[in-house]
Design an enzyme around this catalytic site. Structure first.
Site, mmCIF file in Angstrom:
data_model
loop_
_atom_site.group_PDB
_atom_site.id
_atom_site.type_symbol
_atom_site.label_atom_id
_atom_site.label_comp_id
_atom_site.label_asym_id
_atom_site.label_seq_id
_atom_site.Cartn_x
_atom_site.Cartn_y
_atom_site.Cartn_z
ATOM 1 N N ARG A 183 0.782 -1.241 0.000
ATOM 2 C CA ARG A 183 0.000 0.000 0.000
ATOM 3 C C ARG A 183 0.814 1.293 0.000
ATOM 4 O O ARG A 183 0.238 2.376 0.033
ATOM 5 C CB ARG A 183 -1.008 0.031 1.154
ATOM 6 C CG ARG A 183 -2.046 -1.047 1.047
ATOM 7 C CD ARG A 183 -3.221 -0.837 1.946
ATOM 8 N NE ARG A 183 -2.900 -0.958 3.350
ATOM 9 C CZ ARG A 183 -3.768 -1.338 4.275
ATOM 10 N NH1 ARG A 183 -5.002 -1.636 3.928
ATOM 11 N NH2 ARG A 183 -3.435 -1.396 5.527
ATOM 12 N N ASP A 184 2.136 1.194 -0.047
ATOM 13 C CA ASP A 184 2.938 2.425 -0.120
ATOM 14 C C ASP A 184 4.214 2.184 -0.921
ATOM 15 O O ASP A 184 5.290 2.629 -0.551
ATOM 16 C CB ASP A 184 3.272 2.937 1.278
ATOM 17 C CG ASP A 184 3.726 4.399 1.268
ATOM 18 O OD1 ASP A 184 3.415 5.132 0.302
ATOM 19 O OD2 ASP A 184 4.407 4.814 2.231
ATOM 20 N N LEU A 185 4.060 1.496 -2.055
ATOM 21 C CA LEU A 185 5.206 1.254 -2.927
ATOM 22 C C LEU A 185 5.612 2.549 -3.613
ATOM 23 O O LEU A 185 4.769 3.247 -4.183
ATOM 24 C CB LEU A 185 4.855 0.234 -4.000
ATOM 25 C CG LEU A 185 4.942 -1.213 -3.604
ATOM 26 C CD1 LEU A 185 4.448 -2.098 -4.739
ATOM 27 C CD2 LEU A 185 6.346 -1.598 -3.207
#
Length: 169
Positions: free
Chosen positions: A35-37
């Site tokens: 969710r935070d690549l």
């Protein structure tokens, strides 16, 4: 590395991208969504830049059921930014992979502008691939990832078998 070079040649980008994709594939097989690549969450383990590690699982979650509004604006998918769907789903990471790949090859973020402009561009999936910055295969892969409708984005298993990823022309 992106900070040093500005952009990567496709072979270097492919080596890094393949490692990141394999890491995300492992996460997804264990029902985890990162969710935070983003490039800042991809580190090199050696001086030769041959091995990477995906870090910062601070807002990672499980498939389905978990609701999240956090993440980095430039890498958030349209469904999250528009408020249509905050539920964890693998397509969130797929979108981010497309943004990261674009940035590696082009040398700049896919969605530019101030926060409101970026949000508008992402929600409407409005982006341009600069002429002659990437191969037809890379452009094809990015066009299959950066799709507004989450259910129409390429699946991770298909992404892993895309000709650009496999270096097949």
């Amino acid at each position: 590395l992106l900070n040093e070079k500005g952009r990567l040649d496709e072979d270097s980008a492919r080596e890094i991208f393949n490692q990141v994709v394999k890491a995300i594939y492992c996460c997804h097989n264990n029902q985890i969504i990162h969710r935070d690549l983003k490039p800042e969450n991809i580190l090199f383990l050696d001086k030769e830049h041959s091995q990477v590690k995906v870090i910062d699982f601070g807002i990672a979650g499980l498939f389905k059921g978990e609701i999240i509004k956090a993440g980095s604006l430039s890498y958030m998918p349209p469904e999250v930014l528009s408020g249509m769907n905050y539920e964890s789903h693998p397509c969130i990471d797929i979108w981010s992979l497309g943004c990261v790949l674009y940035e590696m090859i082009v040398g700049e973020k896919v969605f530019k502008g101030n926060a409101d402009e970026k949000k508008e561009k992402i929600i409407n999936c409005k982006y341009l691939i600069p002429k002659s910055t990437m191969s037809i295969e890379a452009e094809d892969l990015i066009s299959k990832i950066l799709i507004k409708q989450a259910n129409k984005r390429i699946l991770l298993k298909d992404l892993m078998n895309h000709p650009w990823v496999l270096n097949k022309k």
